[in-house]
Design an enzyme around this catalytic site. Structure first.
Site, PDB file in Angstrom:
ATOM      1  N   CYS A  85       1.187  -1.506   0.347  1.00 26.39           N
ATOM      2  CA  CYS A  85       0.083   0.453  -0.003  1.00 26.39           C
ATOM      3  C   CYS A  85       0.395   0.943   0.196  1.00 26.39           C
ATOM      4  O   CYS A  85       1.744   1.472   0.694  1.00 26.39           O
ATOM      5  CB  CYS A  85      -0.579   0.045   1.240  1.00 26.39           C
ATOM      6  SG  CYS A  85      -1.699   1.754   1.423  1.00 26.39           S
ATOM      7  N   CYS A 196       0.081   4.288  -6.330  1.00 26.43           N
ATOM      8  CA  CYS A 196      -1.617   3.137  -5.250  1.00 26.43           C
ATOM      9  C   CYS A 196      -1.463   1.791  -6.141  1.00 26.43           C
ATOM     10  O   CYS A 196      -1.446   1.585  -7.769  1.00 26.43           O
ATOM     11  CB  CYS A 196      -2.929   4.133  -5.758  1.00 26.43           C
ATOM     12  SG  CYS A 196      -3.752   3.428  -5.075  1.00 26.43           S
TER      13      CYS A 196
HETATM   14  N1  DGL Z   1      -3.756   0.567  -1.415  1.00 22.92           N
HETATM   15  C1  DGL Z   1      -3.899   1.876  -1.326  1.00 22.92           C
HETATM   16  C2  DGL Z   1      -2.781   2.552  -1.611  1.00 22.92           C
HETATM   17  O1  DGL Z   1      -1.504   2.024  -2.313  1.00 22.92           O
HETATM   18  C3  DGL Z   1      -5.201   2.656  -2.326  1.00 22.92           C
HETATM   19  C4  DGL Z   1      -6.492   2.154  -1.952  1.00 22.92           C
HETATM   20  C5  DGL Z   1      -6.908   2.777   0.050  1.00 22.92           C
HETATM   21  O2  DGL Z   1      -6.991   3.653  -0.280  1.00 22.92           O
HETATM   22  O3  DGL Z   1      -6.736   2.221   0.722  1.00 22.92           O
HETATM   23  O4  DGL Z   1      -2.497   3.473  -1.759  1.00 22.92           O
END
Ligand code: DGL
Length: 288
Positions: A85, A196
């Site tokens: 993430c 993301c």
């Molecule tokens: N997994 C998050 C990222 O890579 C994106 C999704 C979220 O906002 O939880 O930033």
């Protein structure tokens, strides 16, 4: 609960690699890891109860990530932690040093290192969640590496949630992509980083809307970094006869059916989706 990791590298090498994301975006990273490291075992944890992280405060993200990391370490004795993430890794990088002897892989550092050393682009655009952009982590790391790169960043409200709901290929998603890409194009981005975990699922749409720019997925660089760190820490899994492909256990903190139904329609190379198990992860109270 506080089980220390085994200190014998031979024994630890058999432990799984933890892969964390707020939702299903990290499955793309896992898929790439499985292609690069087919002899490893993985534990995937998606904090679907708290997704989207990208629209939460810094202290909320830090609290959720701390609890999830602790769960992965204590329940599964993971030998390496891949924080897929971008938001969590950008907002709370201070948590990476908490587990001595356990290497961390994040999405931002490997691609920034590559951008700085390859020297292929002078102008780079990053699409990311509002929280990742607010953290300025990409800019911080590029500055730290003295990379002569003009960086533009756009915080993409609502995009990850739309993709998490399986609506990546809809006119609403298309319209958002067009809107978010425009400022990066206006600033002449030669490369667009999908900052993301969810955005690589719409990589083809981003590429079609960005003629002339290269679209970069940090997962490629993360998998290479994971391989390098496993070797450096002497944690490469011993080959197990009869195991034909990397093994994975999937866990989520909410909505296992939606997670399974959406993710099993995603195009993966190595990953064969299984029904995830729901876990309840108690919050940690952090010192203020
Ligand atoms: N997994 C998050 C990222 O890579 C994106 C999704 C979220 O906002 O939880 O930033």
């Amino acid at each position: 609960m506080n089980q220390p990791l085994p200190s014998d590298p031979q024994q630890t090498a058999q432990n799984p690699i933890g892969v964390f994301d707020s939702g299903l975006g990290g499955l793309r990273v896992l898929d790439r890891l499985m292609q690069t490291l087919p002899d490893e075992r993985f534990v995937y944890l998606g904090d679907t109860l708290h997704m989207p992280y990208g629209e939460k405060t810094q202290s909320q993200v830090t609290e959720y990530l701390s609890a999830c990391l602790r769960w992965l370490f204590e329940r599964h004795q993971v030998k390496m932690m891949v924080v897929a993430c971008n938001t969590a890794a950008s907002v709370a990088p201070q948590l990476f040093g908490l587990y001595p002897g356990v290497p961390f892989v994040d999405p931002v550092t490997p691609i920034c290192r590559w951008l700085a050393t390859a020297g292929q682009y002078r102008t780079v655009g990053v699409m990311a969640t509002p929280a990742t952009v607010a953290s300025n982590r990409y800019q911080f790391l590029l500055d730290d590496l003295n990379a002569p790169i003009l960086l533009s960043q756009v915080g993409c409200d609502n995009l990850a949630s739309l993709i998490e709901e399986g609506k990546g290929d809809t006119p609403a998603c298309h319209a958002l992509l067009r809107q978010y890409l425009r400022p990066l194009q206006d600033r002449g981005a030669e490369a667009i980083v999908l900052g993301c975990t969810h955005y690589p699922y719409v990589m083809d749409q981003v590429a079609a809307l960005s003629p002339g720019a290269d679209v970069l997925d940090p997962a490629v660089f993360m998998a290479l970094e994971a391989k390098r760190l496993l070797a450096e820490y002497q944690l490469v899994s011993p080959q197990v006869t009869g195991r034909s492909m990397a093994e994975v256990d999937y866990f989520v903190t909410a909505e296992p059916d939606r997670f399974y139904e959406t993710s099993r329609r995603m195009p993966f190379q190595a990953l064969a989706m299984k029904q995830p198990t729901v876990v309840s992860i108690p919050a940690l109270s952090l010192p203020s």
